[in-house]
Design an enzyme around this catalytic site. Sequence first.
Site, short mmCIF file in Angstrom:
data_model
loop_
_atom_site.label_atom_id
_atom_site.label_comp_id
_atom_site.label_asym_id
_atom_site.label_seq_id
_atom_site.Cartn_x
_atom_site.Cartn_y
_atom_site.Cartn_z
N ARG A 10 5.99 43.14 -73.52
CA ARG A 10 4.76 42.88 -72.78
C ARG A 10 4.16 41.51 -73.13
NH1 ARG A 10 1.52 48.38 -71.51
NH2 ARG A 10 3.30 49.80 -71.44
N ASP A 55 -19.36 31.62 -80.46
CA ASP A 55 -20.50 31.61 -79.55
C ASP A 55 -21.70 32.25 -80.23
OD1 ASP A 55 -19.12 30.96 -76.72
OD2 ASP A 55 -17.85 32.34 -77.85
#
EC number: 2.4.2.1
Length: 239
Positions: free
Chosen positions: A44, A205
Amino acid sequence: MATPHISAAPGDFADVVLMPGDPLRARYISDRFLEGAREVTSVRNMLGFTGTFRGRRVSVMGHGMGVPSISIYATELIKTYGVRVIIRVGSCGALSTDVKVREVIVATGAGTDSNVNRMRLMGHDFAAVADFTLARRAMEAAERRNKPVRAGPVFTSDLFYHPQEQLNATLARMGVLAVEMEVAGLYGVAAESGARALGLLTVSDHIITGESLTPQERQTTFDEMIELALDVAHAEPTP
């Protein structure tokens, strides 16, 4: 023996694994910091690599986003591949005005709105905490490198876009330093499986002030966090 989500052969993973969320970050860590690294899994596109750091065998693998994703990979690494130590290296959003962007947080514990750890304890609360030895090593490594870090609790959320905005103020008032999406799940898996875990998080952030790092600042600060994580990994006695 491969798992449904990891194609590595037995022995391909080191006993210590660094786990960023982004599999491309795993490749970056492998290319920049490890010697003699090779890819050991790519199912994946969740890339994993094993190499050495200052002579100590270390692996790095992506874990994706959220508690379910990291829980799957961490469980399979521990139970199938014999991994003993997992260090999450990721980003977070600061909740306290005392915490600044660029700082690295040593996540000593993690609250969560996820139900996974309550499921483990039949509806009861679980104290999702870091391994003390790993956390202490990280603080000592930061001191040696003259890198300011903070140690304290974080909050792991299932929701990146959280509808309860008032929750942030409550968390900050209770001393929670930052919010992210995986640490509580990782600590629960480690406790359940007899392994040890640590979360190292770069403040990318600031939820309160709106400040955020530039792409260049993110890369530089991320490198400093990885160096701390590798110092912690290098100090782990080999089995």
